[in-house]
Design an enzyme around this catalytic site. Sequence first.
Site, PDB file in Angstrom:
ATOM      1  N   ASP A 267       0.817  -1.221   0.000  1.00 51.00           N
ATOM      2  CA  ASP A 267       0.000   0.000   0.000  1.00 51.00           C
ATOM      3  C   ASP A 267       0.842   1.260   0.000  1.00 51.00           C
ATOM      4  OD1 ASP A 267      -1.848  -2.179   1.153  1.00 51.00           O
ATOM      5  OD2 ASP A 267      -3.160  -0.520   0.558  1.00 51.00           O
ATOM      6  N   ASN A 277       1.664  -3.150   4.079  1.00 55.37           N
ATOM      7  CA  ASN A 277       0.689  -3.982   3.374  1.00 55.37           C
ATOM      8  C   ASN A 277      -0.286  -4.508   4.426  1.00 55.37           C
ATOM      9  OD1 ASN A 277      -0.246  -5.207   0.881  1.00 55.37           O
ATOM     10  ND2 ASN A 277       0.388  -7.152   1.741  1.00 55.37           N
TER      11      ASN A 277
END
Length: 381
Positions: A267, A277
């Site tokens: 992310d 993440n």
Amino acid sequence: MSSSSSNPTTSTDLKKSSGGANSSSAEAKRTVGKAPPAIQWDGGPDGFLKLIDQTRLPTELRVIECRDVQTVWEAIKMLRVRGAPAIGIAAAYGVVLSQGAGASLEQARQAADYLATSRPTAVNLFWALDRMRRIIDSESVAADGQLASRLLAEAQRIHREDRDMCHAIGRNGAALIPDQATIITHCNAGGLATAEYGTALSVMFTCQDQGKSIRVFADETRPLWQGSRLTAWELHQREIPVTVICDNMAAHLMKTQRIDAVIVGADRITARGDAANKIGTYSLAVNANYHGIPFYVAAPSSTFDLNLVDGADIPIEQRDGAEIVAPYGTRLAPDGVEVYNPAFDVTPAELITALITEKGVVQTPNEERVRRHLAGDNGWE
Ligand code: MRU
């Protein structure tokens, strides 16, 4: 979670999918390859956004229609559309939706600011909204007043570029994966989470395209089951052998079976290569490191935040505790008990064997290698 909440959008039931525990394998086969795109713009500058409602999968394949900014914000917040690149693409189209008849530049700016409040961790959201802001503030818009069509063109460019980046990630990553490999993945970094193909799953799909035989263990990914609901659904659709495991089974598998690689998405990745993440990724990386298994993070350049160096500075979304203790309305813990629900964790670069981007592969990432890689200096490792 959100699937029980009321949905303000117009919805279209397409069909029942194959994921239910009682569905037959014949029924499962019928849905292979039939899914519509996860994100679609319908029409011109006055059109609307169509999204697969990912909270409904795998039992129902439903497309929702977003015709205003608020509906896109809600879809992102409630994970109807999710995954870092997909959030960015949806938000870009959300800005286009601010442009009804007589709408102003200021309304477009406000829409961008509002959509930026939907979720804090995936940097792709802010990256895409910054690109939309540059259009809003551009001289060409001031000159010709064609804001809506220019915004749509930019959103479609973001969408298209993500598709290209995902395919390139797949090609770059597949070169690292041997034939007959067994791979563990976490959360969903597939076509649902991107414009097409995904990041971590793009590597697997490309292996398949190249004729390699692979099998995948998908962590179910508590608390919202993106692994069992979405990753298993996508791999099953592509007929890649997938086995769903509880998150806490990965270390046991690494010890008792041959696992060739762990591949996950991200992310937000800092300049030194620390990667945020889905919660649970960090423990997977620790376990892979202990067992000597390569740990790969696959992400497009839009997931890098070069303003941050230390992963500790990445904002971590905290979500409603009900997602853990009362999923889908079923109470699993005593009423009134405290709950901690961070949606993401950060894996330090030291635990990452390589970053896979559309530009290539960064082995043993560190700040110098990441910055050189993203600057296009590919004379490295
Ligand atoms: O909360 P989610 O489902 O949006 O989290 C998504 C992930 O953690 C993905 O692994 C990440 O966004 C990469 S998607 C290509």
